[in-house]
Scaffold this motif. Sequence first.
Motif, PDB file in Angstrom:
ATOM      1  N   VAL A   1       5.099   1.790   7.868  1.00 29.16           N
ATOM      2  CA  VAL A   1       4.434   2.646   7.250  1.00 29.16           C
ATOM      3  C   VAL A   1       3.584   4.008   7.095  1.00 29.16           C
ATOM      4  O   VAL A   1       2.503   3.505   7.515  1.00 29.16           O
ATOM      5  CB  VAL A   1       4.344   1.538   5.473  1.00 29.16           C
ATOM      6  N   MET A   2       3.255   4.851   6.502  1.00 31.63           N
ATOM      7  CA  MET A   2       3.318   5.840   6.970  1.00 31.63           C
ATOM      8  C   MET A   2       2.521   6.904   6.006  1.00 31.63           C
ATOM      9  O   MET A   2       3.095   6.756   4.881  1.00 31.63           O
ATOM     10  CB  MET A   2       3.276   7.668   7.715  1.00 31.63           C
ATOM     11  N   GLY A   3       1.340   8.283   5.887  1.00 30.79           N
ATOM     12  CA  GLY A   3       0.550   9.302   4.647  1.00 30.79           C
ATOM     13  C   GLY A   3      -0.525   8.753   4.771  1.00 30.79           C
ATOM     14  O   GLY A   3      -0.912   9.125   5.597  1.00 30.79           O
ATOM     15  N   HIS A   4      -0.705  10.004   3.243  1.00 29.05           N
ATOM     16  CA  HIS A   4      -1.901  10.209   4.329  1.00 29.05           C
ATOM     17  C   HIS A   4      -2.954   9.560   3.130  1.00 29.05           C
ATOM     18  O   HIS A   4      -2.994   8.341   2.580  1.00 29.05           O
ATOM     19  CB  HIS A   4      -2.308  12.022   3.474  1.00 29.05           C
ATOM     20  N   ASN A   5      -4.590   9.718   3.726  1.00 29.62           N
ATOM     21  CA  ASN A   5      -5.430   8.902   2.525  1.00 29.62           C
ATOM     22  C   ASN A   5      -4.981   8.477   1.626  1.00 29.62           C
ATOM     23  O   ASN A   5      -4.564  10.076   1.144  1.00 29.62           O
ATOM     24  CB  ASN A   5      -6.817   9.397   2.964  1.00 29.62           C
ATOM     25  N   GLY A   6      -5.410   7.911   0.283  1.00 28.86           N
ATOM     26  CA  GLY A   6      -5.056   7.738  -0.650  1.00 28.86           C
ATOM     27  C   GLY A   6      -3.231   7.472  -0.948  1.00 28.86           C
ATOM     28  O   GLY A   6      -3.092   7.136  -2.190  1.00 28.86           O
ATOM     29  N   ALA A   7      -2.996   7.593  -0.486  1.00 30.79           N
ATOM     30  CA  ALA A   7      -1.401   7.092  -0.872  1.00 30.79           C
ATOM     31  C   ALA A   7      -0.658   5.419  -0.437  1.00 30.79           C
ATOM     32  O   ALA A   7       0.379   5.430  -1.429  1.00 30.79           O
ATOM     33  CB  ALA A   7      -0.287   7.019   1.001  1.00 30.79           C
ATOM     34  N   GLY A   8      -1.692   4.873  -0.551  1.00 31.13           N
ATOM     35  CA  GLY A   8      -1.003   3.649  -1.203  1.00 31.13           C
ATOM     36  C   GLY A   8      -0.543   2.456  -0.157  1.00 31.13           C
ATOM     37  O   GLY A   8      -0.429   1.297  -0.361  1.00 31.13           O
ATOM     38  N   LYS A   9      -0.783   3.492   1.098  1.00 33.80           N
ATOM     39  CA  LYS A   9      -0.703   2.175   2.059  1.00 33.80           C
ATOM     40  C   LYS A   9      -0.966   0.977   2.076  1.00 33.80           C
ATOM     41  O   LYS A   9      -0.462  -0.042   2.394  1.00 33.80           O
ATOM     42  CB  LYS A   9      -0.489   3.534   3.329  1.00 33.80           C
ATOM     43  N   THR A  10      -2.385   1.184   1.728  1.00 35.75           N
ATOM     44  CA  THR A  10      -3.158  -0.256   2.494  1.00 35.75           C
ATOM     45  C   THR A  10      -3.293  -1.467   1.045  1.00 35.75           C
ATOM     46  O   THR A  10      -3.125  -2.085   1.256  1.00 35.75           O
ATOM     47  CB  THR A  10      -4.653  -0.053   2.595  1.00 35.75           C
ATOM     48  N   THR A  11      -3.351   0.120  -0.077  1.00 38.40           N
ATOM     49  CA  THR A  11      -3.031  -1.530  -1.474  1.00 38.40           C
ATOM     50  C   THR A  11      -1.337  -2.198  -0.632  1.00 38.40           C
ATOM     51  O   THR A  11      -1.533  -2.951  -1.488  1.00 38.40           O
ATOM     52  CB  THR A  11      -2.794   0.092  -2.201  1.00 38.40           C
ATOM     53  N   LEU A  12      -0.829  -1.456  -0.259  1.00 40.76           N
ATOM     54  CA  LEU A  12       0.692  -2.243  -0.516  1.00 40.76           C
ATOM     55  C   LEU A  12       0.455  -3.196   0.708  1.00 40.76           C
ATOM     56  O   LEU A  12       1.422  -4.299   0.275  1.00 40.76           O
ATOM     57  CB  LEU A  12       2.231  -1.009   0.650  1.00 40.76           C
ATOM     58  N   LEU A  13       0.023  -3.596   2.202  1.00 41.06           N
ATOM     59  CA  LEU A  13      -0.218  -4.064   2.609  1.00 41.06           C
ATOM     60  C   LEU A  13      -0.620  -5.416   2.039  1.00 41.06           C
ATOM     61  O   LEU A  13      -0.763  -6.205   2.227  1.00 41.06           O
ATOM     62  CB  LEU A  13      -1.337  -3.424   3.841  1.00 41.06           C
TER      63      LEU A  13
END
Length: 231
Positions: A32-44
């Motif tokens: 899962v890729m994306g810029h800072n603030g894209a929601g990646k860590t929240t999803l994890l």
Amino acid sequence: MLELTGIHVGYGRTSVVHGVDVSVGRGTVTAVMGHNGAGKTTLLRAAVGLLPVRSGRITLDGADVTKMRPHQRVRRGLAYVPQGQQSFGQLTARENLQLVADGVGSAGAGRIDEALDLFPALRGLLGRRAGLLSGGQRQQLAIARALITGPRVMVLDEPTEGIQPSVVAEIQAAIVALSTSNGLSVLLVEQHVGFALGAAERYYVLESGRVTAQGDGGAEQESSVRAAMAL
């Protein structure tokens, strides 16, 4: 092995992830890729149970774990390596590994050896305090600790952040080996596009909490992923 379906999650009154679907196949790596603030860590954090989902469903090997607490998901085979090369800095590398091994019983000693086989550079550092290791060495230690739990699915958050290129290559090789040889499923969040696509069979691009692109992994996808991320 791990399915996130229609996931909505956030903090307080703020919604961060909006109806995201992500699938991690058995013995495969998904990025899962994306810029800072894209929601990646929240999803994890939702995937491992650290954040309750507002709606949606999470299944692990076919079992619904949406309402389960983090330790219950660990028992079912889910391991999480958070961002930041986390370790117990005052303990030696050996003590960091042994702490986890003690919690898994008689299998612990063998799993330490298996983890060290994957990251042989750690063998010469076992007596050194974890807080004195380099960022790359601490990241290897963090992954090794997670492996000792005997996971079927490993969730990695930004494993290359702040790490020298030579160690990045070692971590990429280890992730690929774990999926191809050991049958481990990996969900990887990463901003390093080349690293992620080199390891992953499948990718998703997240922007403002929504999936904006997805496809098969591989280095040949880098230009299209960078275009999707406007890099």
